[in-house]
Design an enzyme around this catalytic site. Sequence first.
Site, PDB file in Angstrom:
ATOM      1  N   GLU A   1       6.221  68.562  26.213  1.00 18.90           N
ATOM      2  CA  GLU A   1       7.362  69.458  26.086  1.00 18.90           C
ATOM      3  C   GLU A   1       7.017  70.826  26.687  1.00 18.90           C
ATOM      4  OE1 GLU A   1       8.663  69.428  21.944  1.00 18.90           O
ATOM      5  OE2 GLU A   1       7.702  67.475  21.676  1.00 18.90           O
TER       6      GLU A   1
ATOM      7  N   GLU B   1      17.256  72.697  20.776  1.00 16.90           N
ATOM      8  CA  GLU B   1      16.926  72.210  19.430  1.00 16.90           C
ATOM      9  C   GLU B   1      16.833  73.409  18.496  1.00 16.90           C
ATOM     10  OE1 GLU B   1      13.245  69.957  17.031  1.00 16.90           O
ATOM     11  OE2 GLU B   1      13.144  70.237  19.210  1.00 16.90           O
TER      12      GLU B   1
END
Length: 403
Positions: A207, A318
């Site tokens: 990520e 997110e």
Amino acid sequence: MTLLPLGVLLLAAISPVFSEAAANNTFRPGEELRKYRRIRAHVKRLNKPPVKTIQSPDGDLIDCVLSHLQPAFDHPRLKGLKPLDPPERPRGHNPAGTITDDSFQLWRTSGESCPDGTVAIKRTKEEDILRASSVKRFGRKPAVRTRHDSESSGHEHAVGYVVGDQYYGAKASLNVWAPKVSSPDEFSLSQIWLISGTFGSDLNTIEAGWQVSPQLYGDTSPRFFTYWTSDAYQATGCYNLLCSGFIQTNNMIAIGAAISPVSAYSGGQYDLSLLVWKDPDHGNWWLELGTGVLLGYWPSFLFTHLSEHASMVQFGGEIVNTQPLGLHTSTEMGSGHYAGEGFGKASYFRSLQVVDWDNSLIPVPNLRVLADHPNCYDIHGGINRVWGNYFYYGGPGRSHRCS
């Protein structure tokens, strides 16, 4: 934080811990002393001796550490080694982004940088670890899944994704904002995920993106970050360089440092381009930022499934929703505005691409979009000649639409 000699009760140095314990009538001097010693030992392991230290305007200290002494090389399989040379970039790669050089971080505004042969590392302080739930969990995400998560997890997403093939990298440009985060236990981020394995104990992810995380960083500035895990965020992996994993090769960018400037509503838009791809020769996963600035790589041996390829790629936002007072959080995603407001107001990802088996960048095929809670954070995708595959996403959290 001022460090006192261990024989002086350490009251000033760990007053937040002692105060809370006293308030709960659970003050245990021996236990607190052991915790403090663990914190000091962990800080000493993370902070390597610097050749030079640079003071950032926001109070961060950036240490210039000899590249072969960075935390990654504490790993048993890396001891005594040095960073590898860069691999060939994917075919069709055209570096782009309005952040056009390596001075987009606040600590570089003075014009100082780390010397050749070193890497720039944000120094970890004792108070950083005290904000974490434990020394062991410092620098790690809670054990959660990504997409397909249950609604009770507290993690909410608005993402574009591709699944069903073998992926060897991904690239996108995303604009940077400073979303409001309403609780220290929550965060808001925008990133690329490379995913393999099942959404359980063996999930592998790589990520990279930007995030606002008061618990991790102690402020509300958007910061460039990386993350990895090979067991669904349980015992492996970490943010940035807070464990042995990612090997940094760049002396001009400090992973975890604040980004400046950021996008403004109805004003200037600042985006960064991220490319993650798998070196066909050695199997390591490399990270590039902006106009061709290599940051470093994740060694292939860190992973199980991702040692081969990714089976899903996600792009998007997110947040963590702790439901304060039983209501949905007002933590913002992206710009804090819904996708329908469009350019200059909503957050976006553009120029979405993946790397195929032949180490070639290709447009994202069959992009799907999903918002876990579209009344709170939504997403709208499209395709055009200038941006290729793109989407707008985000939202304000708790509002007249979201409760």
